[in-house]
Scaffold this motif. Sequence first.
Motif, PDB file in Angstrom:
ATOM      1  N   TYR A 143       0.813  -1.223   0.000  1.00 35.84           N
ATOM      2  CA  TYR A 143       0.000   0.000   0.000  1.00 35.84           C
ATOM      3  C   TYR A 143       0.849   1.277   0.000  1.00 35.84           C
ATOM      4  O   TYR A 143       0.598   2.211  -0.754  1.00 35.84           O
ATOM      5  CB  TYR A 143      -0.938   0.007   1.210  1.00 35.84           C
ATOM      6  CG  TYR A 143      -2.049   1.027   1.120  1.00 35.84           C
ATOM      7  CD1 TYR A 143      -3.223   0.761   0.421  1.00 35.84           C
ATOM      8  CD2 TYR A 143      -1.914   2.280   1.708  1.00 35.84           C
ATOM      9  CE1 TYR A 143      -4.234   1.696   0.321  1.00 35.84           C
ATOM     10  CE2 TYR A 143      -2.918   3.230   1.616  1.00 35.84           C
ATOM     11  CZ  TYR A 143      -4.077   2.929   0.917  1.00 35.84           C
ATOM     12  OH  TYR A 143      -5.067   3.865   0.817  1.00 35.84           O
ATOM     13  N   ASN A 144       1.894   1.281   0.839  1.00 33.01           N
ATOM     14  CA  ASN A 144       2.677   2.520   0.977  1.00 33.01           C
ATOM     15  C   ASN A 144       3.553   2.829  -0.234  1.00 33.01           C
ATOM     16  O   ASN A 144       4.168   3.889  -0.285  1.00 33.01           O
ATOM     17  CB  ASN A 144       3.503   2.485   2.270  1.00 33.01           C
ATOM     18  CG  ASN A 144       2.631   2.814   3.469  1.00 33.01           C
ATOM     19  OD1 ASN A 144       1.785   3.702   3.394  1.00 33.01           O
ATOM     20  ND2 ASN A 144       2.816   2.089   4.559  1.00 33.01           N
ATOM     21  N   THR A 145       3.596   1.893  -1.199  1.00 35.13           N
ATOM     22  CA  THR A 145       4.361   2.167  -2.428  1.00 35.13           C
ATOM     23  C   THR A 145       3.442   2.659  -3.547  1.00 35.13           C
ATOM     24  O   THR A 145       3.911   3.025  -4.624  1.00 35.13           O
ATOM     25  CB  THR A 145       5.065   0.889  -2.934  1.00 35.13           C
ATOM     26  OG1 THR A 145       4.045  -0.040  -3.384  1.00 35.13           O
ATOM     27  CG2 THR A 145       5.877   0.226  -1.831  1.00 35.13           C
ATOM     28  N   LEU A 146       2.127   2.663  -3.308  1.00 37.47           N
ATOM     29  CA  LEU A 146       1.187   3.021  -4.382  1.00 37.47           C
ATOM     30  C   LEU A 146       1.237   4.512  -4.698  1.00 37.47           C
ATOM     31  O   LEU A 146       1.537   5.338  -3.837  1.00 37.47           O
ATOM     32  CB  LEU A 146      -0.246   2.636  -3.988  1.00 37.47           C
ATOM     33  CG  LEU A 146      -0.490   1.159  -3.640  1.00 37.47           C
ATOM     34  CD1 LEU A 146      -1.979   0.922  -3.359  1.00 37.47           C
ATOM     35  CD2 LEU A 146      -0.009   0.237  -4.758  1.00 37.47           C
ATOM     36  N   THR A 147       0.951   4.847  -5.939  1.00 35.84           N
ATOM     37  CA  THR A 147       0.887   6.243  -6.366  1.00 35.84           C
ATOM     38  C   THR A 147      -0.314   6.913  -5.709  1.00 35.84           C
ATOM     39  O   THR A 147      -1.400   6.334  -5.645  1.00 35.84           O
ATOM     40  CB  THR A 147       0.704   6.312  -7.904  1.00 35.84           C
ATOM     41  OG1 THR A 147       1.748   5.540  -8.495  1.00 35.84           O
ATOM     42  CG2 THR A 147       0.753   7.743  -8.416  1.00 35.84           C
ATOM     43  N   LYS A 148      -0.100   8.126  -5.217  1.00 31.33           N
ATOM     44  CA  LYS A 148      -1.219   8.879  -4.652  1.00 31.33           C
ATOM     45  C   LYS A 148      -2.087   9.418  -5.775  1.00 31.33           C
ATOM     46  O   LYS A 148      -1.627  10.201  -6.608  1.00 31.33           O
ATOM     47  CB  LYS A 148      -0.705  10.052  -3.809  1.00 31.33           C
ATOM     48  CG  LYS A 148      -0.043   9.629  -2.521  1.00 31.33           C
ATOM     49  CD  LYS A 148       0.369  10.839  -1.674  1.00 31.33           C
ATOM     50  CE  LYS A 148       1.038  10.358  -0.403  1.00 31.33           C
ATOM     51  NZ  LYS A 148       1.479  11.470   0.460  1.00 31.33           N
ATOM     52  N   ILE A 149      -3.327   9.018  -5.792  1.00 25.80           N
ATOM     53  CA  ILE A 149      -4.226   9.490  -6.851  1.00 25.80           C
ATOM     54  C   ILE A 149      -5.662   9.423  -6.326  1.00 25.80           C
ATOM     55  O   ILE A 149      -6.021   8.497  -5.598  1.00 25.80           O
ATOM     56  CB  ILE A 149      -4.037   8.650  -8.149  1.00 25.80           C
ATOM     57  CG1 ILE A 149      -4.895   9.225  -9.282  1.00 25.80           C
ATOM     58  CG2 ILE A 149      -4.331   7.187  -7.924  1.00 25.80           C
ATOM     59  CD1 ILE A 149      -4.554   8.618 -10.649  1.00 25.80           C
ATOM     60  N   SER A 150      -6.450  10.411  -6.704  1.00 22.35           N
ATOM     61  CA  SER A 150      -7.816  10.435  -6.191  1.00 22.35           C
ATOM     62  C   SER A 150      -8.706   9.517  -7.018  1.00 22.35           C
ATOM     63  O   SER A 150      -8.446   9.257  -8.194  1.00 22.35           O
ATOM     64  CB  SER A 150      -8.372  11.863  -6.213  1.00 22.35           C
ATOM     65  OG  SER A 150      -8.742  12.215  -7.530  1.00 22.35           O
TER      66      SER A 150
END
Lengths: 437, 437
Positions: free
Chosen positions: A224-231
Amino acid sequence: MNIILLSGGSGKRLWPLSNDIRSKQFIKIFKQEDGSYESMVQRVYRQIKAVDPEATVTIATGAVQVSSIKNQLGDDVNISVEPGRRDTFPAIALATAYLTDIEGIDPEETVVVCPVDPYVEADYFKALKGLSDQAEKEEANLVLMGIEPTYPSEKYGYIIPKDSNSTSEVSTFKEKPTAEVAKEYISQGALWNGGVFAYKLKYVLNKAHELIDFADYNDLYDKYNTLTKISFDYAVVEKEEKIQVQRFNGQWKDLGTWNTLTEAMEDKVVGKGILNEECDGVHIVNETDLPILAMGLHDVVISASPDGILVSDKEQSSYIKPYVDSIVQQIMFAEKSWGNYRVMDVESESMTIKVTLNPGHSMNYHSHNHRDEVWVVLSGTGKTIVDGMEQSVKAGDVITMSSGCCHTVIAETELKLIEVQLGREISVEDKELHKLK
Amino acid sequence: MNIILLSGGSGKRLWPLSNDIRSKQFIKIFKQEDGSYESMVQRVYRQIKAVDPEATVTIATGAVQVSSIKNQLGDDVNISVEPGRRDTFPAIALATAYLTDIEGIDPEETVVVCPVDPYVEADYFKALKGLSDQAEKEEANLVLMGIEPTYPSEKYGYIIPKDSNSTSEVSTFKEKPTAEVAKEYISQGALWNGGVFAYKLKYVLNKAHELIDFADYNDLYDKYNTLTKISFDYAVVEKEEKIQVQRFNGQWKDLGTWNTLTEAMEDKVVGKGILNEECDGVHIVNETDLPILAMGLHDVVISASPDGILVSDKEQSSYIKPYVDSIVQQIMFAEKSWGNYRVMDVESESMTIKVTLNPGHSMNYHSHNHRDEVWVVLSGTGKTIVDGMEQSVKAGDVITMSSGCCHTVIAETELKLIEVQLGREISVEDKELHKLK
């Protein structure tokens, strides 16, 4: 009906009741029929269960809120814990995978996603059911709620429907506009986007697999903490062709500031407080034991908690954030899954706190490297375990623990104790967890 | 110069800083050059000593204030303790007898009597010296201070002098008038009667012997509670033929309400507090550790103490008394001769307090019939005596005391401790004093 409640992050706009670890949805401010008070999250949960007793409710949130949620809703609520902050697409993908892989729900079923903090009545939850039923039909991949605007707000995005039917296809989305532009949108039949939508689980699962390389819930959780931040709006909603909107014209309020929150309060005074007759438009929300006396004030909110005291003109209260940011302080009160604690006294080489454990609950078994501790039991019964030694405890019992010693307390009945921490370096970080043999 | 400071009774008009046991003169609100704050009584005492380092100051007050006076002025100050409330004539007679019989002052010497709580500057104390010097001449038996009025106040009695010289004979006295009548008096040259006057000790001693049958100070003290309640004005001043008045035209303020008190404050914020830029005419006086944030307020006073929180329009603050009377509460903070204590937590069968002992001081040796107690030492060093057993104590030490057991703690350095009281009937009355063998 399956529901994912998005329980958002911390915020200081309702300081001193909200802070870095306590979000506004946990403030107990809404009067119930029995005279007690409930929080936004308790209110929404109760409302959902009233409309659909069989509803499966999953709360999607960060680790920091888990204690508060369990404290307020009990241990049985489903929680999809986000290991970090990655914006709404990863959060909704994780919660969706949680529903299928952990709760075992068929991917053909639908789910409604909505924020945990709107101030709404029963008709809203019936409308959620409407969204769910519409998604069931698979006329569209996503069915949004479009809230009929009551004024040209600058705070919300707008949805432009293709027609004025109760269910319509979406023509386009508009970002938060100026009031002038909002007026224009509204004249064209635009609706507020409240971030409420329904879909079949398989739809978001497929989207997630398109964008993220993962096997299942556990795998997604681990990376989870490697995922791209995107809405979710950007990743999914705005790109979706098969998308509908259902109108909702009932009460829907965002209680994000003291001004709007106090509008929803049934009583002018929550907690200990007195308003003299010259007060007008004044609200008191007092979580401390100190009585508050307000005299001759107009349109003022007064709130007190172990974190501080706010006295603000209601309009001005929306500008609170930078002032609260300037107040550097430690957390003085916290709800935990096992109960709560309150800091009562801070000295250079000691800290005194009051701990309340709920019946049947216990702290983690832990030790500290840099401080000694003393417990004085005020009330209740239970047992302590100190370096493996069990002891029954009751009011008046004293337990002393040197640094390095492992300890916990287990409550039989509600158990209250005073904890005196002694040492040169007292810090919440100085805590090591141990396994109880 | 000999001075008797009349330190009057309790009052709630400056709640939450004043209460049944704490009078306004003990509130630390005036900023000193070193940045710390002093109370009215500390300020007046310091001002007297600055004008006349040799001045003999005696404070006439009730037993309840002795602890606060010693805490704020030290043990060396002379205190004429009134065993009860008998109005000003008995109080001044007792204090006068105290000066001759206990302090050993020649009855031919003069004394100036004045209230402890006017907000004045050095010129006022020079004027007191002027009164004393004038009384020395024995042109009159009483020399009053007449304060030149700055407005037609309804709060004061008026003195009509025979002429406009700086020292004049008194023509007559007038009771508190309406504003209209006050204007008329002022046009006739009337002066405010601030209750400040000088006399030779023998004069009041003789008056006292005329009106009361007593031998000496000790005898008067013993029968004090049987004396008729009568004011000094009525018993002496208004009947005296040989009476003069000296004009004073310097600053003289009565800081009896939040409105007047805040006018005399140098800083807008005393204690932890933030005013945003939209605040105007706002004062914060905060004795708690809770930060106060005030936003968008006008002409408001905010005060917080362990007793409660006041938020009041400044004008409205003068109507505070009935509201405060309606707040039934225990004393949450008290200054004692040995230090102070603060109530931190109250449960149905426990109370937790924080005790601070000043270096070299100790509690009385005492026991309780209906509660057990636990002490946890936070900081400092000293010794405890429990049922005759002495023990040295330091930070982290725990002392448990069952009901009935005699105990005290003696501070070497400043000593802070947490006291947990446990029992079904916790009350300040449950205390028996014992002699330490």
